[in-house]
Design a protein around this motif. Structure first.
Motif, mmCIF file in Angstrom:
data_model
loop_
_atom_site.group_PDB
_atom_site.id
_atom_site.type_symbol
_atom_site.label_atom_id
_atom_site.label_comp_id
_atom_site.label_asym_id
_atom_site.label_seq_id
_atom_site.Cartn_x
_atom_site.Cartn_y
_atom_site.Cartn_z
ATOM 1 N N ALA A 1 11.132 20.705 42.202
ATOM 2 C CA ALA A 1 11.467 19.524 42.773
ATOM 3 C C ALA A 1 11.022 18.517 41.694
ATOM 4 O O ALA A 1 9.541 18.615 41.283
ATOM 5 C CB ALA A 1 10.758 18.968 44.240
ATOM 6 N N PRO A 2 11.450 16.821 41.030
ATOM 7 C CA PRO A 2 10.711 16.370 39.870
ATOM 8 C C PRO A 2 9.483 15.812 40.704
ATOM 9 O O PRO A 2 10.243 14.848 41.763
ATOM 10 C CB PRO A 2 12.000 15.558 39.787
ATOM 11 N N PHE A 3 8.660 15.045 39.551
ATOM 12 C CA PHE A 3 7.828 13.956 40.668
ATOM 13 C C PHE A 3 6.771 14.132 41.265
ATOM 14 O O PHE A 3 5.659 13.496 41.413
ATOM 15 C CB PHE A 3 8.552 12.576 40.807
ATOM 16 N N LEU B 1 5.895 9.747 49.451
ATOM 17 C CA LEU B 1 6.869 10.232 48.873
ATOM 18 C C LEU B 1 8.092 9.904 49.041
ATOM 19 O O LEU B 1 9.167 10.070 47.808
ATOM 20 C CB LEU B 1 6.897 11.729 48.959
ATOM 21 N N ASN B 2 8.023 9.095 49.698
ATOM 22 C CA ASN B 2 10.053 8.600 49.455
ATOM 23 C C ASN B 2 10.007 7.525 49.176
ATOM 24 O O ASN B 2 10.079 6.453 49.948
ATOM 25 C CB ASN B 2 10.678 9.136 50.871
ATOM 26 N N PRO B 3 9.375 6.488 48.612
ATOM 27 C CA PRO B 3 9.269 4.646 48.655
ATOM 28 C C PRO B 3 10.731 4.300 48.371
ATOM 29 O O PRO B 3 10.463 2.651 49.264
ATOM 30 C CB PRO B 3 8.164 4.889 47.254
ATOM 31 N N THR B 4 11.615 4.655 48.286
ATOM 32 C CA THR B 4 13.077 4.182 48.093
ATOM 33 C C THR B 4 13.218 3.888 49.217
ATOM 34 O O THR B 4 14.812 3.694 49.694
ATOM 35 C CB THR B 4 14.070 4.969 47.048
ATOM 36 N N MET C 1 14.997 7.368 42.233
ATOM 37 C CA MET C 1 13.616 7.496 40.954
ATOM 38 C C MET C 1 13.799 7.986 39.236
ATOM 39 O O MET C 1 12.800 7.973 38.655
ATOM 40 C CB MET C 1 12.679 8.361 41.360
ATOM 41 N N LEU C 2 14.717 8.466 39.720
ATOM 42 C CA LEU C 2 14.837 9.443 37.811
ATOM 43 C C LEU C 2 15.638 8.240 37.333
ATOM 44 O O LEU C 2 15.663 8.298 36.000
ATOM 45 C CB LEU C 2 16.473 10.511 38.121
#
Length: 290
Positions: free
Chosen positions: A155-157, A203-206, A267-268
């Motif tokens: 997983a990225p980030f 962990l899921n800010p969006t 996020m990407l």
């Protein structure tokens, strides 16, 4: 939903790391409802004691609490000694964890260690310490570890967490073979989206912290804590006595749509300015330990 027998875990004493909050607390509640005895550890004694008092009122049974920072091997040994002094432990649940999102190339050694120290080293300290006690006493036992989907797919980030949880997956498979002849089972669960206070926004800010949507989940909903707790109860019970070395996924089909958690695609595309704003929103840089 058909319920388990109310005495499914009768006669078993369970120790849960990070047992005062979140998924650890949900598992503890379910285990008690199925007849187990319980000990919980974590860094914050006041949180542990509040949970123990809540469980005492609900189930009429005393829950042992032991303050412990699992990143410190001496603290782990003292915690295990205290737990065993009260009564033998039959099941260890490795639940304590820490994680945060960050651009990996910006992580300092301290930031890396803050996650690896909890998720990998701390879990290894607890597991080997418990296994040693079982083997020395000639007792069987079960270790249940809580992984993440990133352990299976990356997983990225959240790279340090993915690395650590992949290591726990390898530990589960390896010790299932090494300790199997001694009557010790090792299993793991791999949860998808099971929101807890704080974790979703961290962990899921969006995705809204209190959002009800579950992007990327074929079943189109988040998991309920009791669903995960039921799986864990089965895996540590005698009904699962022939299961060892397995990491069981419970994610509503999420990994078959790529496995990435909600918001990763957004996020990407974040700019350095977006990341700077995100860092400024965080109360402190580092992992949140249970």
């Amino acid at each position: 939903m058909r319920e388990f027998s109310e005495n499914l875990l009768s006669g078993k004493r369970v120790l849960i790391t990070g047992g005062g909050t979140g998924l650890g607390k949900s598992m503890g509640r379910r285990f008690l409802s199925l007849g187990s005895e319980l000990a919980i550890c974590g860094r914050r004694k006041d949180v542990l004691d509040a949970t123990a008092a809540e469980f005492q009122q609900a189930f009429g049974r005393t829950v042992q609490t032991v303050a412990c920072d699992i990143r410190d091997p001496e603290s782990v040994e003292a915690m295990l000694d205290a737990a065993w002094a009260a009564a033998p432990i039959d099941v260890l649940v490795n639940n304590a964890a820490g994680n945060f999102i960050a651009q990996t190339h910006r992580l300092s050694a301290r930031a890396l260690d803050s996650v690896l120290g909890i998720c990998l080293h701390g879990t290894a300290y607890c597991t080997t310490g418990m296994g040693r006690r079982w083997i020395e006493r000639g007792r069987p036992g079960t270790v249940l570890s809580v992984l993440t989907l990133s352990a299976l797919s990356g997983a990225p980030f959240t790279v340090p967490s993915a690395m650590a949880k992949a290591g726990i997956d390898a530990m589960t498979k390896s010790l299932a073979v090494e300790w199997g002849p001694k009557g010790i089972r090792l299993v793991a669960v791999v949860p998808g989206s099971f929101p807890t206070d704080g974790a979703t926004s961290r962990l899921n800010p969006t995705v809204g912290a209190n959002g009800t949507d579950a992007p990327g989940v074929p079943l189109q909903r988040h998991g309920d804590h009791v669903e995960l707790a039921n799986l864990c109860a089965f895996l540590v019970s005698d009904l699962a006595a022939y299961i060892t070395g397995e990491s069981v996924v419970i994610d509503g089909g999420r990994r078959y749509l790529g496995g990435a958690r909600g918001g990763v695609a957004e996020m990407l595309a974040w700019s350095d300015e977006d990341w700077a704003r995100r860092r400024a929103q965080m109360p402190a840089r580092g992992a949140k330990a249970s």
